[in-house]
Each structure stands twice: as C-alpha cells, then as structure tokens.
Scaffold this motif. Structure first.
Motif, PDB file in Angstrom:
ATOM      1  N   CYS A 148      -1.079 -16.127  17.297  1.00 32.95           N
ATOM      2  CA  CYS A 148      -0.095 -15.387  18.079  1.00 32.95           C
ATOM      3  C   CYS A 148      -0.434 -13.896  18.038  1.00 32.95           C
ATOM      4  O   CYS A 148      -0.520 -13.297  16.967  1.00 32.95           O
ATOM      5  CB  CYS A 148       1.296 -15.635  17.505  1.00 32.95           C
ATOM      6  SG  CYS A 148       2.606 -14.678  18.310  1.00 32.95           S
ATOM      7  N   ARG A 149      -0.615 -13.293  19.190  1.00 31.17           N
ATOM      8  CA  ARG A 149      -0.963 -11.866  19.256  1.00 31.17           C
ATOM      9  C   ARG A 149       0.196 -10.980  18.779  1.00 31.17           C
ATOM     10  O   ARG A 149      -0.028  -9.945  18.158  1.00 31.17           O
ATOM     11  CB  ARG A 149      -1.363 -11.479  20.670  1.00 31.17           C
ATOM     12  CG  ARG A 149      -2.664 -12.091  21.124  1.00 31.17           C
ATOM     13  CD  ARG A 149      -3.066 -11.576  22.506  1.00 31.17           C
ATOM     14  NE  ARG A 149      -4.175 -12.295  23.053  1.00 31.17           N
ATOM     15  CZ  ARG A 149      -5.441 -12.000  22.831  1.00 31.17           C
ATOM     16  NH1 ARG A 149      -5.760 -10.990  22.055  1.00 31.17           N
ATOM     17  NH2 ARG A 149      -6.401 -12.708  23.378  1.00 31.17           N
ATOM     18  N   ILE A 150       1.430 -11.383  19.043  1.00 32.73           N
ATOM     19  CA  ILE A 150       2.594 -10.603  18.629  1.00 32.73           C
ATOM     20  C   ILE A 150       2.690 -10.588  17.105  1.00 32.73           C
ATOM     21  O   ILE A 150       2.857  -9.529  16.487  1.00 32.73           O
ATOM     22  CB  ILE A 150       3.889 -11.175  19.258  1.00 32.73           C
ATOM     23  CG1 ILE A 150       3.799 -11.108  20.789  1.00 32.73           C
ATOM     24  CG2 ILE A 150       5.115 -10.441  18.740  1.00 32.73           C
ATOM     25  CD1 ILE A 150       4.837 -11.949  21.504  1.00 32.73           C
ATOM     26  N   CYS A 151       2.537 -11.762  16.479  1.00 31.71           N
ATOM     27  CA  CYS A 151       2.586 -11.843  15.018  1.00 31.71           C
ATOM     28  C   CYS A 151       1.422 -11.084  14.393  1.00 31.71           C
ATOM     29  O   CYS A 151       1.595 -10.396  13.381  1.00 31.71           O
ATOM     30  CB  CYS A 151       2.559 -13.295  14.559  1.00 31.71           C
ATOM     31  SG  CYS A 151       4.075 -14.203  14.927  1.00 31.71           S
ATOM     32  N   MET A 156      -0.706  -6.576  11.270  1.00 32.34           N
ATOM     33  CA  MET A 156      -1.625  -5.439  11.119  1.00 32.34           C
ATOM     34  C   MET A 156      -0.844  -4.134  10.943  1.00 32.34           C
ATOM     35  O   MET A 156      -1.254  -3.256  10.174  1.00 32.34           O
ATOM     36  CB  MET A 156      -2.580  -5.346  12.309  1.00 32.34           C
ATOM     37  CG  MET A 156      -3.582  -6.491  12.367  1.00 32.34           C
ATOM     38  SD  MET A 156      -4.511  -6.744  10.840  1.00 32.34           S
ATOM     39  CE  MET A 156      -5.408  -5.227  10.721  1.00 32.34           C
ATOM     40  N   ARG A 157       0.273  -3.980  11.635  1.00 29.37           N
ATOM     41  CA  ARG A 157       1.094  -2.783  11.477  1.00 29.37           C
ATOM     42  C   ARG A 157       1.602  -2.682  10.036  1.00 29.37           C
ATOM     43  O   ARG A 157       1.515  -1.623   9.401  1.00 29.37           O
ATOM     44  CB  ARG A 157       2.273  -2.809  12.458  1.00 29.37           C
ATOM     45  CG  ARG A 157       3.066  -1.508  12.516  1.00 29.37           C
ATOM     46  CD  ARG A 157       4.217  -1.609  13.494  1.00 29.37           C
ATOM     47  NE  ARG A 157       5.327  -2.397  12.978  1.00 29.37           N
ATOM     48  CZ  ARG A 157       6.190  -1.974  12.037  1.00 29.37           C
ATOM     49  NH1 ARG A 157       6.063  -0.777  11.512  1.00 29.37           N
ATOM     50  NH2 ARG A 157       7.174  -2.740  11.639  1.00 29.37           N
ATOM     51  N   LEU A 161       0.611   0.210   7.135  1.00 28.74           N
ATOM     52  CA  LEU A 161       1.647   0.976   6.420  1.00 28.74           C
ATOM     53  C   LEU A 161       1.455   0.869   4.918  1.00 28.74           C
ATOM     54  O   LEU A 161       1.639   1.820   4.182  1.00 28.74           O
ATOM     55  CB  LEU A 161       3.052   0.490   6.799  1.00 28.74           C
ATOM     56  CG  LEU A 161       3.527   0.872   8.184  1.00 28.74           C
ATOM     57  CD1 LEU A 161       4.858   0.166   8.482  1.00 28.74           C
ATOM     58  CD2 LEU A 161       3.706   2.372   8.297  1.00 28.74           C
ATOM     59  N   LYS A 162       1.089  -0.291   4.451  1.00 28.12           N
ATOM     60  CA  LYS A 162       0.939  -0.537   3.026  1.00 28.12           C
ATOM     61  C   LYS A 162      -0.391  -0.012   2.468  1.00 28.12           C
ATOM     62  O   LYS A 162      -0.433   0.509   1.354  1.00 28.12           O
ATOM     63  CB  LYS A 162       1.011  -2.059   2.786  1.00 28.12           C
ATOM     64  CG  LYS A 162       0.855  -2.480   1.361  1.00 28.12           C
ATOM     65  CD  LYS A 162       0.978  -3.992   1.280  1.00 28.12           C
ATOM     66  CE  LYS A 162       0.431  -4.490  -0.031  1.00 28.12           C
ATOM     67  NZ  LYS A 162       0.329  -5.942  -0.052  1.00 28.12           N
ATOM     68  N   ASN A 163      -1.475  -0.101   3.227  1.00 31.28           N
ATOM     69  CA  ASN A 163      -2.811   0.161   2.708  1.00 31.28           C
ATOM     70  C   ASN A 163      -3.452   1.482   3.122  1.00 31.28           C
ATOM     71  O   ASN A 163      -4.380   1.924   2.449  1.00 31.28           O
ATOM     72  CB  ASN A 163      -3.752  -0.973   3.094  1.00 31.28           C
ATOM     73  CG  ASN A 163      -3.371  -2.251   2.422  1.00 31.28           C
ATOM     74  OD1 ASN A 163      -3.300  -2.307   1.207  1.00 31.28           O
ATOM     75  ND2 ASN A 163      -3.070  -3.269   3.195  1.00 31.28           N
ATOM     76  N   VAL A 164      -3.023   2.067   4.199  1.00 31.72           N
ATOM     77  CA  VAL A 164      -3.640   3.322   4.613  1.00 31.72           C
ATOM     78  C   VAL A 164      -2.980   4.463   3.877  1.00 31.72           C
ATOM     79  O   VAL A 164      -1.765   4.646   3.921  1.00 31.72           O
ATOM     80  CB  VAL A 164      -3.523   3.511   6.147  1.00 31.72           C
ATOM     81  CG1 VAL A 164      -4.081   4.831   6.580  1.00 31.72           C
ATOM     82  CG2 VAL A 164      -4.213   2.368   6.874  1.00 31.72           C
ATOM     83  N   ARG A 165      -3.788   5.213   3.187  1.00 33.12           N
ATOM     84  CA  ARG A 165      -3.256   6.334   2.407  1.00 33.12           C
ATOM     85  C   ARG A 165      -2.876   7.485   3.327  1.00 33.12           C
ATOM     86  O   ARG A 165      -3.567   7.770   4.312  1.00 33.12           O
ATOM     87  CB  ARG A 165      -4.296   6.825   1.415  1.00 33.12           C
ATOM     88  CG  ARG A 165      -4.619   5.802   0.375  1.00 33.12           C
ATOM     89  CD  ARG A 165      -5.623   6.351  -0.606  1.00 33.12           C
ATOM     90  NE  ARG A 165      -5.983   5.305  -1.537  1.00 33.12           N
ATOM     91  CZ  ARG A 165      -7.049   5.300  -2.283  1.00 33.12           C
ATOM     92  NH1 ARG A 165      -7.880   6.319  -2.212  1.00 33.12           N
ATOM     93  NH2 ARG A 165      -7.290   4.323  -3.082  1.00 33.12           N
TER      94      ARG A 165
END
Length: 168
Positions: A148-151, A156-157, A161-165
C-alpha cells in the motif's frame, strides 16, 4: 517400455552426458531412473519422489533431490545460496539442459511469470489498515505481494521523524 525404445533413449542421454562431461557413475544412476519425454525433452525421474513431487536419490552415501544431483554431476557445482531451477516447470525433470542455478527470488519470479504461483493475499481488496487497493494506491513487491503506497508513505514519514537527526 519397449527394449528398443529404452536403448534409443539411453543412447540419446549418453551422447548428451558425454557432450556435457557428466560423471559416468552419475549418468548411470540418472539413466536407469529416468525416461525421456520425446515431446518436451524432459528426462522424467521414475525413481523415488519427495512429498512435493521432486525426484530424490542417494548416491555414494549422499541423499539429495534428483535435479540437484543431475546439475552437480555435470561438474557445474551449485554456488552457496543458489537453488537449481527448472526452465521446463517439470519437478521430475533431470535433463541438464532444463536446469540452471538461481536464487529463491528467481524461482518466485519464474513462478509468477508462468502463472504457477499466486500470492495468498491476492484476493484482498484493502490493505491491513483498510486503504482500498486502487490502480494507483499500491505497487507490486518482488515477491508478488501488494504494498500500500499510503501506508508506506506514512511509515517512511514516521521513520524519518525518528531517525533523521535535527541540524545542530
């Protein structure tokens, strides 16, 4: 089987075995336990079969599937992590011309392309979160499943948020 026909089949198999440099002892095992299908060119294993329909053989104390045995008898060797796959889609075939080394993904791709396998969730109309599978709302994964592209976009969003410093 007629003795003359059996001898003709054996001579065809022997010429092919010699052409490919197959081990003679291994050839003897293969020729005694297989029959040539003139229509398809398959060497159909008539010895013992596994529950899933593949030939099985014990040779010099080693037990394996007949198609892997035939492939290895050519001296090709089976690279680590590779499977021996059929170009003919015949599980009982041990004809070296119909065998090649490939990955499990190659095997699944062949099955999908030839219509031998369908994904167990193919009939679903919605993803696990309830998004409708429309023509532009999913993609096909390598294993044939729908993503599912929406999921995936939401996943990824959240990951970013969690991994990009944040910048210092």
């Amino acid at each position: 089987m007629n003795a003359v026909v059996a001898q003709e089949q054996r001579s065809v198999m022997l010429s092919m075995a010699e052409r490919y440099g197959m081990d003679y002892k291994a050839f003897e095992v293969i020729s005694r336990r297989s029959e040539v299908d003139a229509e398809s060119g398959c060497w159909n294993w008539i010895g013992a079969l596994t529950n899933s329909g593949y030939g099985q053989v014990t040779f010099e104390g080693h037990h394996c599937t007949a198609h892997r045995f035939a492939f290895a008898a050519l001296g090709r060797g089976i690279p680590k992590g590779k499977w021996v796959l059929h170009t003919c889609d015949n599980r009982q075939c041990v004809n070296p011309n119909h065998l090649y080394a490939g990955t499990p993904i190659d095997n699944r791709r062949d099955a999908l392309e030839r219509g031998r396998w369908r994904h167990p969730y193919k009939e679903r109309l919605h993803c696990a979160r309830g998004h409708l599978y429309g023509s532009d709302t999913f993609r096909i994964a390598k294993d044939g499943s729908r993503v599912c592209r929406i999921c995936m976009k939401e996943h990824m969003r959240q990951w970013r948020l969690k991994n990009v410093r944040s910048a210092p």
